[in-house]
Scaffold this active site. Structure first.
Site, PDB file in Angstrom:
ATOM      1  N   HIS A  40       0.854  -1.184   0.000  1.00 14.68           N
ATOM      2  CA  HIS A  40       0.000   0.000   0.000  1.00 14.68           C
ATOM      3  C   HIS A  40       0.885   1.227   0.000  1.00 14.68           C
ATOM      4  O   HIS A  40       1.936   1.223   0.642  1.00 14.68           O
ATOM      5  CB  HIS A  40      -0.916   0.005   1.241  1.00 14.68           C
ATOM      6  CG  HIS A  40      -2.065   0.934   1.092  1.00 14.68           C
ATOM      7  ND1 HIS A  40      -1.972   2.270   1.387  1.00 14.68           N
ATOM      8  CD2 HIS A  40      -3.319   0.713   0.629  1.00 14.68           C
ATOM      9  CE1 HIS A  40      -3.136   2.838   1.127  1.00 14.68           C
ATOM     10  NE2 HIS A  40      -3.965   1.924   0.656  1.00 14.68           N
ATOM     11  N   ASP A  82      -8.014  -5.473   0.074  1.00 10.23           N
ATOM     12  CA  ASP A  82      -8.510  -6.282  -1.036  1.00 10.23           C
ATOM     13  C   ASP A  82      -8.101  -7.741  -0.950  1.00 10.23           C
ATOM     14  O   ASP A  82      -8.584  -8.569  -1.713  1.00 10.23           O
ATOM     15  CB  ASP A  82      -8.018  -5.703  -2.371  1.00 10.23           C
ATOM     16  CG  ASP A  82      -8.705  -4.389  -2.649  1.00 10.23           C
ATOM     17  OD1 ASP A  82      -9.867  -4.259  -2.255  1.00 10.23           O
ATOM     18  OD2 ASP A  82      -8.076  -3.510  -3.255  1.00 10.23           O
TER      19      ASP A  82
HETATM   20  N1  ACO Z   1       4.403  -7.583  -4.690  1.00 10.38           N
HETATM   21  C1  ACO Z   1       5.747  -7.586  -4.832  1.00 10.38           C
HETATM   22  N2  ACO Z   1       6.500  -6.474  -4.688  1.00 10.38           N
HETATM   23  C2  ACO Z   1       5.878  -5.321  -4.397  1.00 10.38           C
HETATM   24  C3  ACO Z   1       4.487  -5.261  -4.236  1.00 10.38           C
HETATM   25  C4  ACO Z   1       3.743  -6.453  -4.389  1.00 10.38           C
HETATM   26  N3  ACO Z   1       2.415  -6.438  -4.238  1.00 10.38           N
HETATM   27  N4  ACO Z   1       4.121  -3.995  -3.951  1.00 10.38           N
HETATM   28  C5  ACO Z   1       5.243  -3.266  -3.953  1.00 10.38           C
HETATM   29  N5  ACO Z   1       6.318  -4.069  -4.206  1.00 10.38           N
HETATM   30  C6  ACO Z   1       7.716  -3.670  -4.229  1.00 10.38           C
HETATM   31  C7  ACO Z   1       8.059  -2.905  -5.505  1.00 10.38           C
HETATM   32  O1  ACO Z   1       8.532  -3.769  -6.508  1.00 10.38           O
HETATM   33  C8  ACO Z   1       9.109  -1.937  -5.031  1.00 10.38           C
HETATM   34  O2  ACO Z   1      10.325  -2.632  -4.943  1.00 10.38           O
HETATM   35  P1  ACO Z   1      11.717  -1.828  -5.208  1.00 10.38           P
HETATM   36  O3  ACO Z   1      11.812  -0.780  -4.152  1.00 10.38           O
HETATM   37  O4  ACO Z   1      12.767  -2.902  -5.081  1.00 10.38           O
HETATM   38  O5  ACO Z   1      11.626  -1.250  -6.583  1.00 10.38           O
HETATM   39  C9  ACO Z   1       8.688  -1.597  -3.603  1.00 10.38           C
HETATM   40  O6  ACO Z   1       7.915  -2.723  -3.159  1.00 10.38           O
HETATM   41  C10 ACO Z   1       7.831  -0.352  -3.515  1.00 10.38           C
HETATM   42  O7  ACO Z   1       6.761  -0.466  -4.450  1.00 10.38           O
HETATM   43  P2  ACO Z   1       6.082   0.772  -5.167  1.00 10.38           P
HETATM   44  O8  ACO Z   1       5.343   0.300  -6.359  1.00 10.38           O
HETATM   45  O9  ACO Z   1       7.107   1.846  -5.379  1.00 10.38           O
HETATM   46  O10 ACO Z   1       5.091   1.260  -4.044  1.00 10.38           O
HETATM   47  P3  ACO Z   1       3.842   2.164  -4.265  1.00 10.38           P
HETATM   48  O11 ACO Z   1       3.560   2.804  -2.963  1.00 10.38           O
HETATM   49  O12 ACO Z   1       4.048   3.072  -5.426  1.00 10.38           O
HETATM   50  O13 ACO Z   1       2.694   1.124  -4.689  1.00 10.38           O
HETATM   51  C11 ACO Z   1       0.857  -0.356  -4.643  1.00 10.38           C
HETATM   52  C12 ACO Z   1       1.666   0.711  -3.873  1.00 10.38           C
HETATM   53  C13 ACO Z   1       0.448   0.186  -6.020  1.00 10.38           C
HETATM   54  C14 ACO Z   1      -0.423  -0.643  -3.856  1.00 10.38           C
HETATM   55  C15 ACO Z   1       1.747  -1.628  -4.792  1.00 10.38           C
HETATM   56  O14 ACO Z   1       2.102  -2.115  -3.517  1.00 10.38           O
HETATM   57  C16 ACO Z   1       1.027  -2.726  -5.600  1.00 10.38           C
HETATM   58  O15 ACO Z   1       1.100  -2.709  -6.820  1.00 10.38           O
HETATM   59  N6  ACO Z   1       0.346  -3.684  -4.902  1.00 10.38           N
HETATM   60  C17 ACO Z   1      -0.425  -4.710  -5.584  1.00 10.38           C
HETATM   61  C18 ACO Z   1      -1.745  -4.138  -6.054  1.00 10.38           C
HETATM   62  C19 ACO Z   1      -2.722  -3.927  -4.930  1.00 10.38           C
HETATM   63  O16 ACO Z   1      -2.942  -4.777  -4.081  1.00 10.38           O
HETATM   64  N7  ACO Z   1      -3.363  -2.737  -4.954  1.00 10.38           N
HETATM   65  C20 ACO Z   1      -4.407  -2.393  -3.957  1.00 10.38           C
HETATM   66  C21 ACO Z   1      -4.018  -1.154  -3.220  1.00 10.38           C
HETATM   67  S1  ACO Z   1      -5.159  -0.873  -1.922  1.00 10.38           S
HETATM   68  C22 ACO Z   1      -6.506  -0.200  -2.655  1.00 10.38           C
HETATM   69  O17 ACO Z   1      -6.507   0.431  -3.662  1.00 10.38           O
HETATM   70  C23 ACO Z   1      -7.755  -0.429  -1.934  1.00 10.38           C
END
Ligand code: ACO
Length: 446
Positions: free
Chosen positions: A323, A381
Protein backbone atom coordinates in the site's frame (compact mmCIF):
# COMPACT_ATOMS: atom_id res chain seq x y z
CA UNK A 1 -34.39 17.82 5.72
CA UNK A 2 -32.45 17.22 8.96
CA UNK A 3 -29.99 19.75 10.20
CA UNK A 4 -26.70 18.71 8.62
CA UNK A 5 -23.58 20.19 10.20
CA UNK A 6 -21.05 21.55 7.73
CA UNK A 7 -17.43 20.47 7.89
CA UNK A 8 -15.00 22.83 9.57
CA UNK A 9 -11.32 23.65 9.60
CA UNK A 10 -10.39 25.18 6.22
CA UNK A 11 -6.87 26.53 5.92
CA UNK A 12 -7.68 30.23 5.73
CA UNK A 13 -5.52 33.01 4.35
CA UNK A 14 -5.27 34.39 7.89
CA UNK A 15 -3.65 31.12 9.03
CA UNK A 16 -1.54 31.27 5.93
CA UNK A 17 -0.25 34.77 6.66
CA UNK A 18 0.73 33.99 10.24
CA UNK A 19 2.51 30.66 10.09
CA UNK A 20 3.83 29.42 13.40
CA UNK A 21 7.02 28.21 11.70
CA UNK A 22 8.79 28.72 8.39
CA UNK A 23 11.07 26.57 6.27
CA UNK A 24 13.89 28.24 4.37
CA UNK A 25 14.74 27.00 0.91
CA UNK A 26 18.14 28.01 -0.42
CA UNK A 27 19.37 27.50 -3.95
CA UNK A 28 21.85 29.56 -5.98
CA UNK A 29 21.88 33.02 -4.40
CA UNK A 30 18.20 32.79 -3.41
CA UNK A 31 16.63 32.14 -0.04
CA UNK A 32 12.91 31.70 0.16
CA UNK A 33 10.88 31.43 3.33
CA UNK A 34 7.98 29.03 3.14
CA UNK A 35 5.23 28.81 5.77
CA UNK A 36 4.79 25.53 7.64
CA UNK A 37 1.27 24.47 8.63
CA UNK A 38 0.64 22.10 11.51
CA UNK A 39 -2.28 19.74 10.99
CA UNK A 40 -4.47 18.41 13.81
CA UNK A 41 -2.76 15.04 13.18
CA UNK A 42 0.03 13.87 10.89
CA UNK A 43 3.24 15.51 9.66
CA UNK A 44 3.66 19.26 9.20
CA UNK A 45 3.19 20.63 5.70
CA UNK A 46 5.48 23.12 3.95
CA UNK A 47 3.32 25.52 1.98
CA UNK A 48 4.94 26.03 -1.43
CA UNK A 49 2.06 27.88 -3.06
CA UNK A 50 4.12 31.07 -3.49
CA UNK A 51 7.31 29.26 -4.51
CA UNK A 52 7.08 29.80 -8.25
CA UNK A 53 6.08 33.45 -7.91
CA UNK A 54 8.97 34.14 -5.50
CA UNK A 55 11.66 31.82 -6.77
CA UNK A 56 10.83 30.97 -10.40
CA UNK A 57 11.17 27.27 -9.58
CA UNK A 58 8.80 24.28 -9.34
CA UNK A 59 8.89 21.25 -7.08
CA UNK A 60 9.08 17.77 -8.63
CA UNK A 61 7.03 14.94 -7.10
CA UNK A 62 5.69 12.38 -9.60
CA UNK A 63 3.13 10.14 -7.92
CA UNK A 64 2.61 12.81 -5.21
CA UNK A 65 4.61 10.83 -2.66
CA UNK A 66 5.41 13.98 -0.65
CA UNK A 67 2.71 16.41 -1.73
CA UNK A 68 -0.51 17.44 0.01
CA UNK A 69 -2.82 18.62 -2.77
CA UNK A 70 -5.57 19.96 -0.49
CA UNK A 71 -6.56 20.43 3.11
CA UNK A 72 -9.33 18.22 4.40
CA UNK A 73 -11.26 17.42 7.59
CA UNK A 74 -12.73 14.10 6.46
CA UNK A 75 -10.32 11.17 6.81
CA UNK A 76 -6.97 10.71 8.52
CA UNK A 77 -4.51 7.88 7.92
CA UNK A 78 -1.35 7.16 9.88
CA UNK A 79 0.31 4.62 7.62
CA UNK A 80 3.12 3.83 10.05
CA UNK A 81 0.75 2.99 12.89
CA UNK A 82 -2.00 1.41 10.74
CA UNK A 83 -4.60 4.01 11.80
CA UNK A 84 -7.63 5.04 9.74
CA UNK A 85 -10.03 7.63 11.19
CA UNK A 86 -13.20 9.03 9.61
CA UNK A 87 -13.96 12.42 11.17
CA UNK A 88 -11.85 11.19 14.09
CA UNK A 89 -13.57 7.83 14.61
CA UNK A 90 -11.40 4.68 14.20
CA UNK A 91 -12.46 2.40 11.34
CA UNK A 92 -12.48 -0.63 13.65
CA UNK A 93 -15.17 1.02 15.83
CA UNK A 94 -17.20 2.11 12.84
CA UNK A 95 -17.01 -1.37 11.29
CA UNK A 96 -18.14 -3.10 14.49
CA UNK A 97 -20.59 -0.58 16.02
CA UNK A 98 -21.93 1.52 13.16
CA UNK A 99 -23.31 0.74 9.72
CA UNK A 100 -22.75 2.03 6.22
CA UNK A 101 -25.46 4.69 5.98
CA UNK A 102 -24.51 6.13 9.35
CA UNK A 103 -20.88 6.28 8.15
CA UNK A 104 -22.13 8.00 4.97
CA UNK A 105 -23.79 10.66 7.12
CA UNK A 106 -20.62 11.05 9.17
CA UNK A 107 -18.44 11.46 6.09
CA UNK A 108 -20.85 13.86 4.38
CA UNK A 109 -21.73 16.11 7.30
CA UNK A 110 -18.86 15.74 9.77
CA UNK A 111 -20.67 14.37 12.84
CA UNK A 112 -22.51 11.21 13.80
CA UNK A 113 -26.26 11.74 13.37
CA UNK A 114 -28.73 11.66 16.24
CA UNK A 115 -31.63 9.21 15.87
CA UNK A 116 -33.90 11.69 14.05
CA UNK A 117 -31.13 12.81 11.69
CA UNK A 118 -30.26 9.20 10.88
CA UNK A 119 -33.87 8.29 10.20
CA UNK A 120 -34.29 11.31 7.96
CA UNK A 121 -31.06 10.56 6.08
CA UNK A 122 -31.95 6.90 5.55
CA UNK A 123 -35.38 7.98 4.34
CA UNK A 124 -33.87 10.45 1.85
CA UNK A 125 -31.45 7.85 0.47
CA UNK A 126 -34.20 5.23 0.24
CA UNK A 127 -36.44 7.60 -1.71
CA UNK A 128 -33.81 7.97 -4.44
CA UNK A 129 -32.88 4.34 -5.13
CA UNK A 130 -34.81 3.99 -8.39
CA UNK A 131 -33.28 4.89 -11.73
CA UNK A 132 -35.02 6.92 -14.39
CA UNK A 133 -36.84 4.27 -16.42
CA UNK A 134 -35.21 5.42 -19.66
CA UNK A 135 -31.80 4.56 -18.22
CA UNK A 136 -32.73 0.92 -18.76
CA UNK A 137 -32.33 1.51 -22.51
CA UNK A 138 -28.91 2.90 -21.87
CA UNK A 139 -27.85 -0.34 -20.14
CA UNK A 140 -29.22 -2.36 -23.02
CA UNK A 141 -26.97 -0.50 -25.46
CA UNK A 142 -23.88 -2.21 -24.04
CA UNK A 143 -22.51 -5.44 -25.40
CA UNK A 144 -23.58 -8.34 -23.22
CA UNK A 145 -19.96 -9.13 -22.29
CA UNK A 146 -19.13 -5.57 -21.20
CA UNK A 147 -17.24 -5.35 -17.92
CA UNK A 148 -19.62 -3.95 -15.25
CA UNK A 149 -17.07 -1.20 -14.53
CA UNK A 150 -17.34 -0.05 -18.16
CA UNK A 151 -21.12 0.03 -17.74
CA UNK A 152 -20.80 2.00 -14.49
CA UNK A 153 -18.45 4.60 -15.96
CA UNK A 154 -20.93 5.10 -18.82
CA UNK A 155 -24.17 5.05 -16.82
CA UNK A 156 -22.93 7.29 -13.99
CA UNK A 157 -21.55 9.79 -16.52
CA UNK A 158 -24.94 9.65 -18.27
CA UNK A 159 -26.77 10.59 -15.07
CA UNK A 160 -25.99 14.21 -15.90
CA UNK A 161 -28.22 13.75 -18.94
CA UNK A 162 -31.10 12.41 -16.81
CA UNK A 163 -30.95 14.57 -13.66
CA UNK A 164 -30.54 18.14 -14.90
CA UNK A 165 -31.91 19.51 -11.65
CA UNK A 166 -28.81 18.47 -9.70
CA UNK A 167 -25.94 19.55 -11.93
CA UNK A 168 -25.60 23.21 -10.90
CA UNK A 169 -22.64 23.02 -8.55
CA UNK A 170 -23.08 26.61 -7.37
CA UNK A 171 -26.41 25.71 -5.75
CA UNK A 172 -25.96 23.98 -2.34
CA UNK A 173 -29.39 22.37 -2.60
CA UNK A 174 -28.54 20.80 -5.98
CA UNK A 175 -25.22 19.60 -4.59
CA UNK A 176 -27.08 17.94 -1.74
CA UNK A 177 -29.59 16.27 -4.07
CA UNK A 178 -26.78 15.05 -6.37
CA UNK A 179 -24.98 13.57 -3.35
CA UNK A 180 -28.03 11.68 -2.14
CA UNK A 181 -28.87 10.52 -5.66
CA UNK A 182 -25.39 9.12 -6.23
CA UNK A 183 -25.25 7.25 -2.91
CA UNK A 184 -28.80 5.93 -3.40
CA UNK A 185 -28.61 4.92 -7.07
CA UNK A 186 -25.13 3.44 -7.17
CA UNK A 187 -26.23 0.00 -5.81
CA UNK A 188 -29.03 -0.09 -8.39
CA UNK A 189 -26.58 0.77 -11.18
CA UNK A 190 -24.05 -1.86 -10.06
CA UNK A 191 -26.76 -4.52 -9.63
CA UNK A 192 -28.22 -3.77 -13.06
CA UNK A 193 -24.77 -3.92 -14.66
CA UNK A 194 -24.49 -7.40 -13.16
CA UNK A 195 -27.99 -8.49 -14.19
CA UNK A 196 -27.36 -7.36 -17.73
CA UNK A 197 -24.08 -9.30 -17.89
CA UNK A 198 -25.80 -12.55 -16.88
CA UNK A 199 -28.86 -12.06 -19.08
CA UNK A 200 -31.37 -11.74 -16.23
CA UNK A 201 -34.13 -9.14 -15.87
CA UNK A 202 -33.35 -5.99 -13.90
CA UNK A 203 -34.67 -6.08 -10.33
CA UNK A 204 -36.14 -2.86 -8.95
CA UNK A 205 -35.04 -1.64 -5.52
CA UNK A 206 -37.24 -2.36 -2.51
CA UNK A 207 -37.45 0.44 0.00
CA UNK A 208 -38.35 -1.75 2.99
CA UNK A 209 -34.86 -3.30 2.88
CA UNK A 210 -31.68 -1.81 4.28
CA UNK A 211 -28.96 -0.58 1.91
CA UNK A 212 -26.87 -3.78 1.83
CA UNK A 213 -29.85 -6.19 1.76
CA UNK A 214 -31.44 -4.24 -1.05
CA UNK A 215 -28.24 -4.47 -3.07
CA UNK A 216 -27.91 -8.23 -2.50
CA UNK A 217 -31.54 -8.74 -3.51
CA UNK A 218 -31.21 -6.63 -6.66
CA UNK A 219 -28.22 -8.79 -7.64
CA UNK A 220 -29.55 -12.24 -6.82
CA UNK A 221 -33.34 -12.16 -7.05
CA UNK A 222 -35.07 -13.44 -10.17
CA UNK A 223 -38.78 -13.16 -11.02
CA UNK A 224 -39.21 -16.92 -10.54
CA UNK A 225 -37.69 -16.89 -7.06
CA UNK A 226 -37.29 -14.03 -4.63
CA UNK A 227 -33.90 -13.88 -2.89
CA UNK A 228 -34.21 -14.12 0.87
CA UNK A 229 -31.42 -12.07 2.36
CA UNK A 230 -29.44 -13.77 5.11
CA UNK A 231 -28.78 -11.15 7.84
CA UNK A 232 -25.18 -12.36 8.32
CA UNK A 233 -24.45 -11.91 4.62
CA UNK A 234 -26.17 -8.54 4.67
CA UNK A 235 -24.04 -7.51 7.65
CA UNK A 236 -20.88 -8.70 5.84
CA UNK A 237 -21.91 -6.73 2.73
CA UNK A 238 -22.55 -3.65 4.86
CA UNK A 239 -19.13 -4.06 6.46
CA UNK A 240 -17.45 -4.28 3.05
CA UNK A 241 -19.19 -1.01 2.13
CA UNK A 242 -18.15 0.59 5.43
CA UNK A 243 -14.50 -0.48 5.12
CA UNK A 244 -14.25 0.98 1.61
CA UNK A 245 -16.23 4.18 2.24
CA UNK A 246 -13.34 6.66 2.12
CA UNK A 247 -9.57 6.67 2.13
CA UNK A 248 -8.49 10.34 1.91
CA UNK A 249 -6.54 11.46 -1.17
CA UNK A 250 -6.12 8.11 -3.01
CA UNK A 251 -5.89 7.98 -6.83
CA UNK A 252 -9.64 7.88 -7.58
CA UNK A 253 -10.51 10.54 -4.98
CA UNK A 254 -7.77 12.79 -6.32
CA UNK A 255 -9.19 12.18 -9.80
CA UNK A 256 -12.64 13.27 -8.59
CA UNK A 257 -11.13 16.39 -7.00
CA UNK A 258 -9.14 17.23 -10.12
CA UNK A 259 -12.17 16.75 -12.37
CA UNK A 260 -14.31 18.84 -10.05
CA UNK A 261 -11.75 21.66 -9.91
CA UNK A 262 -12.73 22.58 -13.46
CA UNK A 263 -16.36 22.97 -12.40
CA UNK A 264 -17.50 19.70 -14.01
CA UNK A 265 -20.87 18.37 -12.83
CA UNK A 266 -20.95 15.82 -9.98
CA UNK A 267 -21.95 12.86 -12.16
CA UNK A 268 -19.05 13.51 -14.56
CA UNK A 269 -16.65 13.78 -11.61
CA UNK A 270 -17.80 10.50 -10.04
CA UNK A 271 -17.62 8.76 -13.45
CA UNK A 272 -13.98 9.92 -13.61
CA UNK A 273 -13.40 8.43 -10.14
CA UNK A 274 -14.92 5.11 -11.20
CA UNK A 275 -12.66 5.00 -14.27
CA UNK A 276 -9.58 5.54 -12.11
CA UNK A 277 -10.69 3.02 -9.50
CA UNK A 278 -10.88 0.32 -12.17
CA UNK A 279 -7.07 -0.03 -12.44
CA UNK A 280 -5.47 -3.15 -10.90
CA UNK A 281 -3.11 -1.04 -8.76
CA UNK A 282 -6.20 0.49 -7.10
CA UNK A 283 -9.78 -0.84 -6.89
CA UNK A 284 -9.17 -3.50 -9.53
CA UNK A 285 -6.84 -5.26 -7.07
CA UNK A 286 -9.67 -7.24 -5.44
CA UNK A 287 -10.52 -8.90 -8.76
CA UNK A 288 -6.84 -9.36 -9.60
CA UNK A 289 -6.18 -10.83 -6.14
CA UNK A 290 -8.81 -13.55 -6.42
CA UNK A 291 -7.65 -14.35 -9.96
CA UNK A 292 -4.12 -14.72 -8.59
CA UNK A 293 -5.25 -16.95 -5.68
CA UNK A 294 -7.16 -19.15 -8.13
CA UNK A 295 -4.12 -19.31 -10.41
CA UNK A 296 -1.90 -20.34 -7.49
CA UNK A 297 -4.56 -22.95 -6.73
CA UNK A 298 -2.99 -24.88 -3.87
CA UNK A 299 -0.63 -23.91 -1.03
CA UNK A 300 2.25 -26.02 -2.44
CA UNK A 301 2.52 -23.61 -5.44
CA UNK A 302 2.98 -20.55 -3.21
CA UNK A 303 6.83 -20.54 -3.13
CA UNK A 304 6.89 -20.34 -6.93
CA UNK A 305 4.70 -17.21 -6.87
CA UNK A 306 6.61 -15.65 -3.98
CA UNK A 307 9.81 -16.11 -6.00
CA UNK A 308 8.17 -14.45 -9.01
CA UNK A 309 6.99 -11.49 -6.91
CA UNK A 310 10.56 -10.97 -5.68
CA UNK A 311 12.13 -11.29 -9.14
CA UNK A 312 12.96 -7.81 -10.49
CA UNK A 313 12.75 -9.10 -14.08
CA UNK A 314 9.23 -10.45 -13.61
CA UNK A 315 6.41 -7.85 -13.61
CA UNK A 316 4.30 -10.13 -11.38
CA UNK A 317 3.29 -8.65 -8.00
CA UNK A 318 1.41 -10.24 -5.16
CA UNK A 319 -2.00 -8.67 -5.62
CA UNK A 320 -3.65 -7.56 -2.39
CA UNK A 321 -0.20 -6.86 -0.92
CA UNK A 322 1.38 -3.47 -0.35
CA UNK A 323 0.00 0.00 0.00
CA UNK A 324 1.27 3.47 -0.74
CA UNK A 325 0.41 4.71 2.73
CA UNK A 326 0.16 1.74 5.12
CA UNK A 327 3.62 0.54 6.09
CA UNK A 328 2.65 -1.49 9.18
CA UNK A 329 -0.76 -3.02 8.59
CA UNK A 330 -3.98 -2.07 6.82
CA UNK A 331 -6.56 -1.82 9.65
CA UNK A 332 -9.33 -2.62 7.15
CA UNK A 333 -7.65 -5.93 6.27
CA UNK A 334 -7.85 -7.11 9.89
CA UNK A 335 -11.63 -6.56 10.02
CA UNK A 336 -12.05 -8.02 6.53
CA UNK A 337 -10.21 -11.19 7.54
CA UNK A 338 -12.59 -11.70 10.50
CA UNK A 339 -15.54 -11.13 8.19
CA UNK A 340 -14.21 -13.71 5.72
CA UNK A 341 -14.02 -16.31 8.50
CA UNK A 342 -17.59 -15.53 9.62
CA UNK A 343 -19.07 -15.68 6.13
CA UNK A 344 -17.31 -18.89 5.13
CA UNK A 345 -18.33 -20.53 8.39
CA UNK A 346 -21.94 -19.50 7.85
CA UNK A 347 -21.87 -20.89 4.34
CA UNK A 348 -20.10 -24.03 5.56
CA UNK A 349 -17.10 -23.56 3.26
CA UNK A 350 -14.27 -22.97 5.76
CA UNK A 351 -12.14 -25.49 3.91
CA UNK A 352 -12.45 -23.39 0.75
CA UNK A 353 -9.11 -23.94 -1.12
CA UNK A 354 -8.87 -20.26 -2.08
CA UNK A 355 -9.12 -19.22 1.57
CA UNK A 356 -6.55 -21.85 2.55
CA UNK A 357 -4.22 -20.58 -0.17
CA UNK A 358 -4.79 -16.97 0.94
CA UNK A 359 -4.02 -17.75 4.60
CA UNK A 360 -0.91 -19.71 3.74
CA UNK A 361 0.27 -17.04 1.29
CA UNK A 362 -0.19 -14.39 3.95
CA UNK A 363 1.73 -16.47 6.50
CA UNK A 364 4.65 -17.18 4.16
CA UNK A 365 4.87 -13.62 2.83
CA UNK A 366 4.79 -12.07 6.30
CA UNK A 367 7.77 -14.25 7.31
CA UNK A 368 9.73 -13.41 4.17
CA UNK A 369 12.48 -10.78 4.42
CA UNK A 370 11.61 -9.23 1.04
CA UNK A 371 8.07 -8.40 2.12
CA UNK A 372 9.12 -7.45 5.66
CA UNK A 373 11.90 -5.13 4.50
CA UNK A 374 9.66 -3.40 1.99
CA UNK A 375 6.82 -3.26 4.54
CA UNK A 376 4.39 -5.10 2.29
CA UNK A 377 1.32 -6.35 4.18
CA UNK A 378 -2.06 -7.64 3.02
CA UNK A 379 -4.35 -4.74 2.15
CA UNK A 380 -8.15 -4.57 2.31
CA UNK A 381 -8.51 -6.28 -1.04
CA UNK A 382 -6.72 -9.42 0.03
CA UNK A 383 -9.78 -10.82 1.82
CA UNK A 384 -12.71 -8.91 0.31
CA UNK A 385 -12.64 -10.97 -2.88
CA UNK A 386 -12.93 -14.21 -0.91
CA UNK A 387 -16.06 -12.95 0.86
CA UNK A 388 -17.65 -11.67 -2.32
CA UNK A 389 -16.86 -14.90 -4.13
CA UNK A 390 -18.46 -16.92 -1.32
CA UNK A 391 -21.56 -14.73 -1.56
CA UNK A 392 -21.89 -15.66 -5.22
CA UNK A 393 -20.48 -12.58 -6.95
CA UNK A 394 -18.39 -13.11 -10.08
CA UNK A 395 -14.92 -11.54 -10.00
CA UNK A 396 -15.95 -8.81 -12.42
CA UNK A 397 -18.35 -7.45 -9.77
CA UNK A 398 -15.71 -6.95 -7.09
CA UNK A 399 -14.54 -3.54 -8.29
CA UNK A 400 -18.10 -2.25 -8.96
CA UNK A 401 -18.92 -3.11 -5.33
CA UNK A 402 -15.88 -1.09 -4.25
CA UNK A 403 -17.20 1.77 -6.42
CA UNK A 404 -20.62 1.59 -4.71
CA UNK A 405 -18.92 1.93 -1.32
CA UNK A 406 -16.41 4.62 -2.31
CA UNK A 407 -19.07 6.85 -3.85
CA UNK A 408 -19.75 8.48 -0.48
CA UNK A 409 -16.05 9.19 -0.02
CA UNK A 410 -15.80 10.75 -3.47
CA UNK A 411 -18.94 12.80 -2.88
CA UNK A 412 -17.83 13.98 0.57
CA UNK A 413 -14.45 15.07 -0.78
CA UNK A 414 -16.14 16.68 -3.78
CA UNK A 415 -18.52 18.64 -1.53
CA UNK A 416 -15.66 19.72 0.68
CA UNK A 417 -13.68 20.94 -2.31
CA UNK A 418 -16.60 22.75 -3.94
CA UNK A 419 -17.34 24.69 -0.76
CA UNK A 420 -13.71 25.80 -0.43
CA UNK A 421 -13.58 29.54 -1.22
CA UNK A 422 -9.92 29.17 -2.25
CA UNK A 423 -10.71 26.52 -4.89
CA UNK A 424 -8.41 26.72 -7.91
CA UNK A 425 -8.41 24.55 -11.00
CA UNK A 426 -5.95 21.67 -10.51
CA UNK A 427 -3.04 22.29 -12.84
CA UNK A 428 0.23 20.45 -12.07
CA UNK A 429 3.44 21.66 -13.70
CA UNK A 430 6.14 19.47 -15.24
CA UNK A 431 9.85 18.87 -15.57
CA UNK A 432 10.16 19.20 -19.34
CA UNK A 433 12.85 16.94 -20.84
CA UNK A 434 11.82 17.09 -24.51
CA UNK A 435 13.33 18.91 -27.47
CA UNK A 436 13.88 22.62 -27.25
CA UNK A 437 12.40 24.80 -30.02
CA UNK A 438 13.32 23.69 -33.55
CA UNK A 439 12.12 24.46 -37.08
CA UNK A 440 9.58 22.34 -38.92
CA UNK A 441 11.12 20.25 -41.75
CA UNK A 442 9.02 19.45 -44.85
CA UNK A 443 8.27 15.74 -45.27
CA UNK A 444 10.41 15.40 -48.43
CA UNK A 445 13.46 16.66 -46.53
CA UNK A 446 13.21 14.30 -43.51
N1 ACO B 1 4.40 -7.58 -4.69
C1 ACO B 1 5.75 -7.59 -4.83
N2 ACO B 1 6.50 -6.47 -4.69
C2 ACO B 1 5.88 -5.32 -4.40
C3 ACO B 1 4.49 -5.26 -4.24
C4 ACO B 1 3.74 -6.45 -4.39
N3 ACO B 1 2.41 -6.44 -4.24
N4 ACO B 1 4.12 -3.99 -3.95
C5 ACO B 1 5.24 -3.27 -3.95
N5 ACO B 1 6.32 -4.07 -4.21
C6 ACO B 1 7.72 -3.67 -4.23
C7 ACO B 1 8.06 -2.90 -5.50
O1 ACO B 1 8.53 -3.77 -6.51
C8 ACO B 1 9.11 -1.94 -5.03
O2 ACO B 1 10.33 -2.63 -4.94
P1 ACO B 1 11.72 -1.83 -5.21
O3 ACO B 1 11.81 -0.78 -4.15
O4 ACO B 1 12.77 -2.90 -5.08
O5 ACO B 1 11.63 -1.25 -6.58
C9 ACO B 1 8.69 -1.60 -3.60
O6 ACO B 1 7.91 -2.72 -3.16
C10 ACO B 1 7.83 -0.35 -3.51
O7 ACO B 1 6.76 -0.47 -4.45
P2 ACO B 1 6.08 0.77 -5.17
O8 ACO B 1 5.34 0.30 -6.36
O9 ACO B 1 7.11 1.85 -5.38
O10 ACO B 1 5.09 1.26 -4.04
P3 ACO B 1 3.84 2.16 -4.26
O11 ACO B 1 3.56 2.80 -2.96
O12 ACO B 1 4.05 3.07 -5.43
O13 ACO B 1 2.69 1.12 -4.69
C11 ACO B 1 0.86 -0.36 -4.64
C12 ACO B 1 1.67 0.71 -3.87
C13 ACO B 1 0.45 0.19 -6.02
C14 ACO B 1 -0.42 -0.64 -3.86
C15 ACO B 1 1.75 -1.63 -4.79
O14 ACO B 1 2.10 -2.11 -3.52
C16 ACO B 1 1.03 -2.73 -5.60
O15 ACO B 1 1.10 -2.71 -6.82
N6 ACO B 1 0.35 -3.68 -4.90
C17 ACO B 1 -0.43 -4.71 -5.58
C18 ACO B 1 -1.75 -4.14 -6.05
C19 ACO B 1 -2.72 -3.93 -4.93
O16 ACO B 1 -2.94 -4.78 -4.08
N7 ACO B 1 -3.36 -2.74 -4.95
C20 ACO B 1 -4.41 -2.39 -3.96
C21 ACO B 1 -4.02 -1.15 -3.22
S1 ACO B 1 -5.16 -0.87 -1.92
C22 ACO B 1 -6.51 -0.20 -2.65
O17 ACO B 1 -6.51 0.43 -3.66
C23 ACO B 1 -7.75 -0.43 -1.93
Amino acid sequence: MADAPESKGKLSMADDQKPPQVATLSYGDKQIELPIHSPTAGPDVIDIRKLYAQGDVFTYDPGFTSTAACDSTITFIDGNEGVLLHRGYPIEQLASKSHFLEVCYLLLYGELPNAAQLEDFEHRVTQHTMLHEQMMNFFRGFRRDAHPMAVMVGVVGAMSAFYHDSTDISDPWQREVASIRLIAKMPTIAAWAYKYSVGQPFVYPRNDLDYASNFLRMCFSVPAEDYVVNPILSRAMDRIFTLHADHEQNASTSTVRLASSSGANPFACIAAGIACLWGPAHGGANQACLEMLREIGTPDKIPEYIARAKDKDDPFRLMGFGHRVYKNHDPRATVMKQSADEVLELLGIEDNPTLQTAKELERIALEDDYFRDKKLFPNVDFYSGIILDAMGFPQAMFTPIFAVARTVGWISQWKEQISDPQLKIGRPRQLYLGETERDYVNVENR
